[in-house]
Design a protein around this motif. Structure first.
Motif, PDB file in Angstrom:
ATOM      1  N   UNK A  20     -57.749 -42.176 -58.274  1.00  0.00           N
ATOM      2  CA  UNK A  20     -56.832 -41.329 -59.057  1.00  0.00           C
ATOM      3  C   UNK A  20     -55.669 -42.123 -59.670  1.00  0.00           C
ATOM      4  N   UNK A  21     -55.557 -43.395 -59.323  1.00  0.00           N
ATOM      5  CA  UNK A  21     -54.418 -44.169 -59.836  1.00  0.00           C
ATOM      6  C   UNK A  21     -54.580 -44.494 -61.321  1.00  0.00           C
ATOM      7  N   UNK A  22     -53.419 -44.651 -62.002  1.00  0.00           N
ATOM      8  CA  UNK A  22     -53.432 -45.201 -63.366  1.00  0.00           C
ATOM      9  C   UNK A  22     -53.143 -46.702 -63.289  1.00  0.00           C
ATOM     10  N   UNK A  23     -52.124 -47.050 -62.500  1.00  0.00           N
ATOM     11  CA  UNK A  23     -51.769 -48.460 -62.314  1.00  0.00           C
ATOM     12  C   UNK A  23     -51.546 -48.755 -60.832  1.00  0.00           C
ATOM     13  N   UNK A  24     -51.878 -49.965 -60.447  1.00  0.00           N
ATOM     14  CA  UNK A  24     -51.474 -50.457 -59.132  1.00  0.00           C
ATOM     15  C   UNK A  24     -50.017 -50.903 -59.256  1.00  0.00           C
ATOM     16  N   UNK A  25     -49.202 -50.508 -58.269  1.00  0.00           N
ATOM     17  CA  UNK A  25     -47.786 -50.891 -58.282  1.00  0.00           C
ATOM     18  C   UNK A  25     -47.562 -51.882 -57.136  1.00  0.00           C
ATOM     19  N   UNK A  26     -47.665 -53.160 -57.448  1.00  0.00           N
ATOM     20  CA  UNK A  26     -47.557 -54.171 -56.387  1.00  0.00           C
ATOM     21  C   UNK A  26     -46.118 -54.308 -55.903  1.00  0.00           C
ATOM     22  N   UNK A  45     -44.124 -41.462 -62.186  1.00  0.00           N
ATOM     23  CA  UNK A  45     -43.536 -42.417 -63.148  1.00  0.00           C
ATOM     24  C   UNK A  45     -43.954 -43.845 -62.834  1.00  0.00           C
ATOM     25  N   UNK A  46     -43.970 -44.158 -61.542  1.00  0.00           N
ATOM     26  CA  UNK A  46     -44.345 -45.508 -61.112  1.00  0.00           C
ATOM     27  C   UNK A  46     -45.814 -45.772 -61.436  1.00  0.00           C
ATOM     28  N   UNK A  47     -46.648 -44.758 -61.207  1.00  0.00           N
ATOM     29  CA  UNK A  47     -48.083 -44.855 -61.505  1.00  0.00           C
ATOM     30  C   UNK A  47     -48.305 -45.073 -63.008  1.00  0.00           C
ATOM     31  N   UNK A  48     -47.501 -44.389 -63.813  1.00  0.00           N
ATOM     32  CA  UNK A  48     -47.647 -44.509 -65.272  1.00  0.00           C
ATOM     33  C   UNK A  48     -47.195 -45.885 -65.759  1.00  0.00           C
ATOM     34  N   UNK A  75     -33.078 -58.518 -55.636  1.00  0.00           N
ATOM     35  CA  UNK A  75     -33.822 -58.090 -54.445  1.00  0.00           C
ATOM     36  C   UNK A  75     -35.297 -57.907 -54.818  1.00  0.00           C
ATOM     37  N   UNK A  76     -36.147 -57.736 -53.791  1.00  0.00           N
ATOM     38  CA  UNK A  76     -37.556 -57.457 -54.068  1.00  0.00           C
ATOM     39  C   UNK A  76     -37.862 -56.025 -53.606  1.00  0.00           C
ATOM     40  N   UNK A  77     -38.577 -55.281 -54.445  1.00  0.00           N
ATOM     41  CA  UNK A  77     -38.825 -53.859 -54.162  1.00  0.00           C
ATOM     42  C   UNK A  77     -40.322 -53.579 -54.162  1.00  0.00           C
ATOM     43  N   UNK A  78     -40.797 -52.958 -53.083  1.00  0.00           N
ATOM     44  CA  UNK A  78     -42.216 -52.612 -53.028  1.00  0.00           C
ATOM     45  C   UNK A  78     -42.414 -51.349 -52.184  1.00  0.00           C
ATOM     46  N   UNK A  79     -43.659 -51.052 -51.875  1.00  0.00           N
ATOM     47  CA  UNK A  79     -44.005 -49.824 -51.153  1.00  0.00           C
ATOM     48  C   UNK A  79     -45.068 -50.104 -50.086  1.00  0.00           C
ATOM     49  N   UNK A  80     -45.227 -49.138 -49.190  1.00  0.00           N
ATOM     50  CA  UNK A  80     -46.292 -49.224 -48.179  1.00  0.00           C
ATOM     51  C   UNK A  80     -47.657 -49.172 -48.863  1.00  0.00           C
ATOM     52  N   UNK A  81     -47.900 -48.158 -49.694  1.00  0.00           N
ATOM     53  CA  UNK A  81     -49.159 -48.132 -50.459  1.00  0.00           C
ATOM     54  C   UNK A  81     -48.865 -48.427 -51.932  1.00  0.00           C
ATOM     55  N   UNK A  82     -49.795 -49.109 -52.545  1.00  0.00           N
ATOM     56  CA  UNK A  82     -49.581 -49.612 -53.903  1.00  0.00           C
ATOM     57  C   UNK A  82     -50.172 -48.683 -54.972  1.00  0.00           C
ATOM     58  N   UNK A  83     -50.847 -47.633 -54.543  1.00  0.00           N
ATOM     59  CA  UNK A  83     -51.393 -46.663 -55.494  1.00  0.00           C
ATOM     60  C   UNK A  83     -50.846 -45.278 -55.166  1.00  0.00           C
ATOM     61  N   UNK A  84     -50.687 -44.457 -56.197  1.00  0.00           N
ATOM     62  CA  UNK A  84     -50.047 -43.148 -56.017  1.00  0.00           C
ATOM     63  C   UNK A  84     -50.918 -42.186 -55.214  1.00  0.00           C
ATOM     64  N   UNK A  85     -50.373 -41.641 -54.135  1.00  0.00           N
ATOM     65  CA  UNK A  85     -51.085 -40.545 -53.467  1.00  0.00           C
ATOM     66  C   UNK A  85     -50.998 -39.289 -54.343  1.00  0.00           C
ATOM     67  N   UNK A  86     -52.117 -38.589 -54.546  1.00  0.00           N
ATOM     68  CA  UNK A  86     -52.105 -37.392 -55.407  1.00  0.00           C
ATOM     69  C   UNK A  86     -51.017 -36.406 -54.977  1.00  0.00           C
ATOM     70  N   UNK A  87     -50.329 -35.850 -55.963  1.00  0.00           N
ATOM     71  CA  UNK A  87     -49.257 -34.880 -55.729  1.00  0.00           C
ATOM     72  C   UNK A  87     -48.155 -35.427 -54.815  1.00  0.00           C
ATOM     73  N   UNK A  88     -48.050 -36.749 -54.783  1.00  0.00           N
ATOM     74  CA  UNK A  88     -47.010 -37.422 -53.988  1.00  0.00           C
ATOM     75  C   UNK A  88     -47.060 -37.074 -52.503  1.00  0.00           C
TER      76      UNK A  88
END
Ligand code: URA
Length: 181
Positions: A20-26, A45-48, A75-88
């Motif tokens: 379901x992702x549009x972009x991977x957000x590394x 927004x991040x996925x887009x 600083x460096x900014x990232x997330x636990x998962x790199x692809x958007x979970x549907x409906x957040x």
């Protein structure tokens, strides 16, 4: 190496979020940063855009950075998962687990002195399920030479104004500690 990491993730299909992702957000920012921020996972927004924390929550975090004089690019900014979970929705355990090696690599490459854990998902997946954000926020936790500061997820500040002061104070502690490291 960053190139290896980027290559290894570019067609990632380790979990169903790839469908379901549009972009991977590394992640983004200073790859030599003293401070790393870890959120939960990309939103719409991040996925887009393929960039972390660019939506409403990210804009609020930027405001706090500006108020405190923290340069987002430092600083460096990232997330636990790199692809958007549907409906957040909150990432499932197996999705977080499947993605965690990318984060481990990022931590190894950036070598931050301080990691700010933004919210419960980051806290539990990094330090353990026994940790709770309400009890832990604002308190330093040291593990394997890294100082962790758990704090509210910026999206929580959008729901509850009262949390803004905590968030501000927690980031202030991070800023002060970083100066003295
Ligand atoms: N929320 C997160 O946890 N991460 C982002 O990148 C954006 C919103």
């Amino acid at each position: 190496m960053w190139e290896d990491l980027e290559k290894s993730i570019q067609d990632c299909q380790k979990c169903k979020l790839c469908q379901t992702r549009k972009h991977i957000v590394l992640g983004e920012g200073n790859r030599d940063a003293d401070i790393m921020f870890i959120g939960e996972g990309p939103g719409a927004d991040e996925d887009a855009q393929g960039r972390p924390f660019v939506g409403k929550a990210g804009q609020l975090m930027n405001k706090a950075f500006q108020g405190l004089g923290i340069d987002r690019d430092s600083v460096y900014i990232t997330n636990i998962v790199k692809c958007r979970p549907p409906a957040n929705r909150v990432p499932e355990d197996y999705e977080a687990e499947a993605c965690l090696d990318y984060l481990r690599n990022q931590v190894m490459l950036v070598k931050p002195k301080i990691i700010v854990l933004l919210g419960s998902t980051a806290l539990k997946n990094i330090l353990g399920k026994e940790y709770g954000i309400t009890a832990c926020r604002g308190k330093w936790i040291e593990k394997k030479g890294i100082l962790y500061m758990p704090t509210w997820h910026p999206a929580a500040l959008l729901r509850d104004e009262n949390k803004k002061i905590d968030f501000w104070l927690d980031l202030k502690q991070v800023q002060e500690k970083c100066k003295n490291l």
